[in-house]
Design a protein around this motif. Structure first.
Motif, PDB file in Angstrom:
ATOM      1  N   UNK A 175       0.823  -1.226   0.000  1.00  0.00           N
ATOM      2  CA  UNK A 175       0.000   0.000   0.000  1.00  0.00           C
ATOM      3  C   UNK A 175       0.847   1.262   0.000  1.00  0.00           C
ATOM      4  N   UNK A 176       2.127   1.176  -0.423  1.00  0.00           N
ATOM      5  CA  UNK A 176       2.958   2.384  -0.552  1.00  0.00           C
ATOM      6  C   UNK A 176       3.479   2.475  -1.978  1.00  0.00           C
ATOM      7  N   UNK A 177       3.686   3.703  -2.429  1.00  0.00           N
ATOM      8  CA  UNK A 177       4.295   3.949  -3.746  1.00  0.00           C
ATOM      9  C   UNK A 177       5.341   5.028  -3.537  1.00  0.00           C
ATOM     10  N   UNK A 178       6.607   4.703  -3.852  1.00  0.00           N
ATOM     11  CA  UNK A 178       7.729   5.585  -3.546  1.00  0.00           C
ATOM     12  C   UNK A 178       8.341   6.123  -4.828  1.00  0.00           C
ATOM     13  N   UNK A 179       8.580   7.433  -4.804  1.00  0.00           N
ATOM     14  CA  UNK A 179       9.314   8.067  -5.906  1.00  0.00           C
ATOM     15  C   UNK A 179      10.699   8.426  -5.388  1.00  0.00           C
ATOM     16  N   UNK A 180      11.752   8.048  -6.137  1.00  0.00           N
ATOM     17  CA  UNK A 180      13.133   8.327  -5.753  1.00  0.00           C
ATOM     18  C   UNK A 180      13.643   9.521  -6.550  1.00  0.00           C
ATOM     19  N   UNK A 181      14.039  10.576  -5.824  1.00  0.00           N
ATOM     20  CA  UNK A 181      14.550  11.780  -6.464  1.00  0.00           C
ATOM     21  C   UNK A 181      15.822  11.472  -7.231  1.00  0.00           C
ATOM     22  N   UNK A 182      16.058  12.236  -8.271  1.00  0.00           N
ATOM     23  CA  UNK A 182      17.273  12.022  -9.078  1.00  0.00           C
ATOM     24  C   UNK A 182      18.444  12.731  -8.430  1.00  0.00           C
ATOM     25  N   UNK A 183      19.629  12.291  -8.787  1.00  0.00           N
ATOM     26  CA  UNK A 183      20.855  12.893  -8.243  1.00  0.00           C
ATOM     27  C   UNK A 183      22.046  12.513  -9.086  1.00  0.00           C
ATOM     28  N   UNK A 184      23.076  13.373  -9.096  1.00  0.00           N
ATOM     29  CA  UNK A 184      24.260  13.115  -9.908  1.00  0.00           C
ATOM     30  C   UNK A 184      25.328  12.333  -9.158  1.00  0.00           C
ATOM     31  N   UNK A 185      25.209  12.256  -7.872  1.00  0.00           N
ATOM     32  CA  UNK A 185      26.214  11.554  -7.069  1.00  0.00           C
ATOM     33  C   UNK A 185      26.122  10.038  -7.330  1.00  0.00           C
ATOM     34  N   UNK A 186      27.281   9.407  -7.646  1.00  0.00           N
ATOM     35  CA  UNK A 186      27.292   7.966  -7.936  1.00  0.00           C
ATOM     36  C   UNK A 186      26.869   7.157  -6.712  1.00  0.00           C
ATOM     37  N   UNK A 187      27.309   7.607  -5.521  1.00  0.00           N
ATOM     38  CA  UNK A 187      26.951   6.891  -4.297  1.00  0.00           C
ATOM     39  C   UNK A 187      25.432   6.911  -4.096  1.00  0.00           C
ATOM     40  N   UNK A 188      24.827   8.066  -4.384  1.00  0.00           N
ATOM     41  CA  UNK A 188      23.369   8.154  -4.253  1.00  0.00           C
ATOM     42  C   UNK A 188      22.679   7.222  -5.242  1.00  0.00           C
ATOM     43  N   UNK A 189      23.187   7.116  -6.449  1.00  0.00           N
ATOM     44  CA  UNK A 189      22.598   6.232  -7.452  1.00  0.00           C
ATOM     45  C   UNK A 189      22.594   4.786  -7.002  1.00  0.00           C
ATOM     46  N   UNK A 190      23.702   4.344  -6.365  1.00  0.00           N
ATOM     47  CA  UNK A 190      23.784   2.964  -5.881  1.00  0.00           C
ATOM     48  C   UNK A 190      22.812   2.729  -4.731  1.00  0.00           C
ATOM     49  N   UNK A 191      22.768   3.662  -3.792  1.00  0.00           N
ATOM     50  CA  UNK A 191      21.852   3.510  -2.650  1.00  0.00           C
ATOM     51  C   UNK A 191      20.396   3.519  -3.110  1.00  0.00           C
ATOM     52  N   UNK A 192      20.077   4.393  -4.051  1.00  0.00           N
ATOM     53  CA  UNK A 192      18.706   4.484  -4.542  1.00  0.00           C
ATOM     54  C   UNK A 192      18.304   3.198  -5.256  1.00  0.00           C
ATOM     55  N   UNK A 193      19.227   2.636  -6.051  1.00  0.00           N
ATOM     56  CA  UNK A 193      18.938   1.396  -6.771  1.00  0.00           C
ATOM     57  C   UNK A 193      18.648   0.255  -5.807  1.00  0.00           C
ATOM     58  N   UNK A 194      19.482   0.123  -4.742  1.00  0.00           N
ATOM     59  CA  UNK A 194      19.249  -0.919  -3.744  1.00  0.00           C
ATOM     60  C   UNK A 194      17.925  -0.694  -3.024  1.00  0.00           C
ATOM     61  N   UNK A 195      17.644   0.559  -2.670  1.00  0.00           N
ATOM     62  CA  UNK A 195      16.418   0.872  -1.942  1.00  0.00           C
ATOM     63  C   UNK A 195      15.181   0.553  -2.789  1.00  0.00           C
TER      64      UNK A 195
END
Length: 991
Positions: free
Chosen positions: A903-923
């Protein structure tokens, strides 16, 4: 005496009369003791045929000052251990052949430190040196006299052999060999030496002591005198342990000594190797001092994980116990019924070294022999306790500060309390802290586990506040628990901790890994910043004799002072360190400072080194030698904490200092100054306070999580949350529970926790099986006592899960009258009587589903469904519809990892940081796996959460965007996944 038994000769009878004639009850105590047929061997045979040959097998460890035997030993083809055993065996057989079977006169001289029948002599090295000066009639100011008195100092200072420094007996040999009364070995027999030593232990004045030594001096040569001195000091070092010697005497000798601490009994009851101890003779006995189990030393290198792993955790039980290590005297208390004694009880107290302390702590509850403790503990034992043996620590407790006091005050406090006739509750008193129970009501408990012994202890002892108390412990499951506890006890000026294996039996006179001491050298409050200059040295003894074994370190007063200034090199004494050095470390210090040391002159101390003490006499912790800081070295040390003291000039010192490294990269004026240390101390205390605050907050959270009561539902958490503010209900009222073991499945709970749980619901606790019809016996492990009860086949034994099921069902049936669930064979019964098998099986249907109990969790539901016959058309089951149906009835789906983001729908904000991209992908993957949806844009319909990098959400305005969506950091998703439940967003939402 039988006709064929040889009669002892006149010399043997005379010797035995002199040795034991004053003891009237020997025939009653030892009716079958052996009698020697001939006179005992000469004293010199001990070192000629036993001590010296043993030492020759360890050529590099031979005590100094004694000549080596010339010629083969006859054991050159054997390894050292076998050679030693042969030497000991040969001497014992020679004794049997030439003297008889009573080896006790020789044994008490071979291992004098284990002889409890002879009192202490009250003589240390300096006292013996003064006696020898009078006996040899040498000038007390002569070089030889000073050589003996200052036996720790290097030999070159007194024209003595450098190898005898630290070896008092070796120094005495050098002096005595210059002026012997005899050049050949003397004529004193072993019996004569024992008689003289008995008198020496009984006389009180120096005048009588000198007379006895004069007799030894006339009848012994210097080498005999040297060994005599070692015997008096009880410092033999002959290269063989007492275990080896006792084992060669008799296979059961060590076992008997461990339970009796009586060398005489070992020699007199076990003189025949064909006579073996029965099983009942190998155990601890009432009113007989035993050798207690000891704690192993912590490894020099290793983590808490390695220490805990030595406690043998199992898959079913990974627990270990943490106890505070007390600064007192190890003590055993024996108590037994005696109708003729005042109060009907008689007590025995013995120290670890088998010293009888009943005269001090009391023999009876009342009367003149009430002592410093016994008369105050009348109510310490339950009324049904007939006899008991307790193991613990006698400590000093200050009633005014309500805190433990150092061990050195114990005897003074005990004497004072013994004379306390008013019952005053002020001042210092002895307090017995009990941590083990080895014997209870005629039953030996050593073979039972520590957990079972502790249960017996708590059932037998009530405890008396600040007189006799049960020592508390913490049950832990992770090595990470050790360091916070160690920090806590160090702050309270404690010695350290003892970690114990609760699954272990009690091993007499063993030092094994079931008990491990942990002292604060692992603590690193001050990191590697304590680099201090050496300003003094202390000479050692034994293998460290003739060289510095410890060093006095100081803090510089003014590092900027130039040569010629009064403050140049000036230091305040700070601490003394001797632990942690290797031979190479000592050699490095010696090599860098050789020739630069000066003897400390007490009347004219160096002006640049200030010691502790009163201003008129600053001589505390005075070193044997001192060194100018500019000629010295810098040591890196670590410590547990800082404590206040007047022993050192700074007014503070390190608690448990330990050498870590020699700082060859630092010059003396780069060592710590007083100002720098104060800054380091302030930083360390601030960091420590912050860590303690974090730790307490975390502990508070965990405690809150443990005690919060949550609703119980069909699916979800298995944990039972029980309020303990009085009885939760009368569910178990009228029942008696005999809980025999801990709970293992489905979760672990201790026996004590189970008892508290049923008691909270109105039950009564008992500690043995009875014939009461309302008795419920509970067990989850097949211990010896449980198997014994099964064999009797007189009652059912239920598993602890039945208790939890009853409580859960009671909480679900709100408003209904309390009722007990009927037993279910597989789920509830640990042992089921045959005649009740059919009745119990009738309580569940063919699929294993109970008629009286609601299904409690998903796993149970799966098991029931798995056992049901499958439908012919599996397509008709709509799993999603079933899930939605469950969601309509309960809000606990979020407790399941695979549904926590439903019952949740999450939108992940974009970012240029490579570390953020990896964390967002796992999340994103976490969300999808856990039943949630991931949106392509934040304006997409149904978005419930907008996830941003942590750095952004900490600076964001927070609140809601895109309608009702929450802005949270990605840490929220990660923490939900880690904790396996959906966490409150407020902790991860800023604004």
């Amino acid at each position: 005496m039988a006709e064929d038994t040889p009669m002892p000769d006149a010399d043997a009878v005379r010797e035995q009369t002199l040795m034991f004639g004053g003891e009237d009850d020997l025939d009653e105590k030892y009716p079958n003791r052996p009698n020697n047929l001939h006179k005992t061997l000469p004293f010199h045979t001990l070192f000629n045929e036993l001590f010296d040959p043993l030492l020759d097998t360890n050529k590099n460890r031979r005590p100094t000052g004694l000549r080596r035997r010339v010629g083969p030993s006859g054991h050159s083809n054997l390894n050292p251990h076998e050679a030693k055993r042969n030497i000991i065996h040969r001497y014992i057989e020679q004794w049997r052949k030439e003297v008889g079977n009573d080896f006790y006169p020789a044994m008490r001289l071979i291992i004098p430190e284990k002889d409890r029948d002879r009192a202490m002599y009250g003589l240390k090295e300096k006292a013996i040196a003064k006696i020898l000066i009078q006996v040899t009639k040498i000038n007390k100011d002569s070089e030889d006299a000073r050589q003996m008195v200052n036996w720790k100092l290097p030999g070159q200072l007194y024209k003595a052999s450098a190898s005898t420094a630290g070896d008092f007996a070796g120094r005495c040999y050098e002096v005595l060999s210059k002026r012997p009364m005899r050049s050949e070995v003397g004529t004193m027999s072993i019996a004569e030496v024992n008689n003289a030593l008995d008198r020496l232990s009984q006389v009180g004045g120096e005048k009588e002591q000198v007379k006895i030594f004069e007799r030894f001096y006339r009848r012994m040569n210097p080498e005999e005198m040297t060994w005599l001195i070692r015997i008096i000091l009880r410092q033999m070092k002959i290269g063989a342990t007492e275990k080896t010697i006792l084992d060669i005497w008799h296979p059961d000798a060590e076992a008997l000594f461990n339970i009796s601490s009586n060398l005489r009994r070992v020699c007199w009851e076990l003189y025949d190797k064909d006579v073996r101890l029965d099983g009942e003779d190998r155990g601890v006995n009432l009113m007989q001092c035993f050798q207690p189990q000891l704690a192993a030393f912590q490894p020099k290198v290793g983590s808490f994980d390695k220490i805990v792993s030595k406690l043998k955790p199992t898959e079913d039980d990974d627990s270990f116990w943490i106890e505070e290590k007390l600064d007192g005297e190890r003590m055993q208390l024996h108590m037994m019924e005696d109708p003729s004694a005042p109060g009907g009880r008689v007590f025995g107290f013995w120290s670890r070294k088998a010293k009888d302390y009943a005269y001090l702590y009391g023999k009876h509850f009342s009367g003149e022999e009430g002592g410093a403790l016994a008369r105050f503990i009348k109510d310490a034992f339950h009324k049904n306790i007939r006899n008991i043996i307790l193991d613990g620590e006698m400590i000093t407790w200050d009633m005014d500060t309500d805190h433990i006091v150092g061990f050195g005050t114990l005897k003074t406090a005990a004497i004072s309390e013994k004379e306390n006739t008013t019952g005053s509750n002020t001042g210092q008193r002895p307090l017995f802290r009990v941590f083990d129970c080895l014997y209870l009501n005629d039953t030996l408990l050593t073979q039972y586990t520590l957990r079972d012994r502790r249960t017996a202890l708590q059932s037998a002892v009530n405890g008396i506040h600040r007189r006799l108390e049960i020592h508390p412990y913490i049950e832990a499951h992770s090595p990470s628990t050790v360091e916070p506890e160690l920090r806590r006890v160090v702050e309270n000026a404690s010695e350290g901790l003892v970690l114990k294996n609760p699954r272990s039996a009690y091993k007499l006179n063993e030092r094994n890994d079931d008990w491990v001491k942990v002292k604060p050298e692992y603590m690193s409050e001050f990191g590697e910043m304590l680099d201090c200059v050496v300003i003094g040295g202390y000479f050692g003894s034994g293998h460290r004799g003739g060289a510095h074994s410890s060093f006095l370190c100081g803090l510089l007063v003014n590092k900027k002072a130039k040569e010629g200034d009064p403050d140049y090199g000036r230091c305040f004494s700070f601490f003394k360190v001797g632990g942690g050095f290797t031979r190479e470390d000592y050699a490095s210090v010696r090599g860098r400072t050789e020739g630069k040391w000066k003897d400390w002159d007490q009347r004219h101390p160096p002006s640049i080194i200030e010691l502790g003490g009163h201003e008129q006499n600053r001589q505390h912790e005075r070193p044997d030698q001192w060194i100018h800081p500019s000629d010295s070295v810098v040591l890196e040390c670590k410590a547990a904490s800082v404590e206040w003291t007047d022993k050192f000039r700074l007014g503070q010192t390190l608690r448990f200092p330990r050498f870590k490294a020699l700082r060859t990269d630092k010059t003396w004026n780069q060592a710590l100054s007083i100002d720098e240390f104060m800054e380091v101390k302030h930083t360390a205390e601030t960091e420590h306070a912050d860590k303690e605050k974090e730790f307490k907050i975390e502990q508070s959270r965990r405690k809150k999580a443990r005690t919060t009561k949550k609703p119980l539902v069909v699916v979800g958490n298995d944990t039972v949350f029980t309020p303990y503010a009085g009885p939760a209900s009368k569910l178990f009222e009228g029942l008696q529970f005999y809980i025999m073991t801990d709970q293992i499945h489905p979760t672990k709970k201790s026996k004590a926790e189970l008892e508290a749980l049923v008691k909270a619901y109105g039950a009564k606790i008992v500690q043995r099986d009875t014939t009461d019809a309302n008795l419920v016996v509970v067990a989850d492990k097949r211990l010896v006592k449980v198997s014994s009860l099964e064999k009797r086949a007189t009652m059912n034994i239920v598993k602890p899960i039945w208790i939890h099921d009853c409580i859960r069902q009671d909480e679900l049936d709100v408003g209904a009258l309390p009722y007990l669930l009927p037993y279910e064979a597989n789920r509830h019964m640990f042992y089921l009587l045959d005649e009740q098998q059919l009745d119990v099986e009738a309580n569940i249907d063919d699929n294993g589903d109970s008629y009286a109990r609601d299904v409690m969790d998903v796993d149970e539901m799966r098991d029931i469904l798995a056992g049901m016959p499958r439908k012919s058309d599996p397509e008709t089951f709509d799993s999603q519809a079933f899930i939605r149906q469950l969601e309509d009835h309960t809000h606990t789906m979020a407790h399941l990892k695979s549904y926590m983001f439903s019952n949740t729908k999450l939108y992940f904000a974009s970012g240029e940081d490579a570390a953020w991209g990896l964390r967002a992908s796992l999340a994103r993957n976490y969300v999808k796996f856990a039943g949630g949806a991931v949106a392509d844009g934040e304006d997409e319909e149904g978005v419930t959460h907008v996830v941003v990098p942590d750095a952004e959400y900490r600076g964001a305005s927070g609140g809601r965007v895109a309608g009702l969506a929450r802005t949270v950091g990605v840490e929220w998703v990660e923490k939900c996944w880690e904790e396996e439940t959906r966490l409150d967003e407020e902790r991860f939402q800023w604004g």
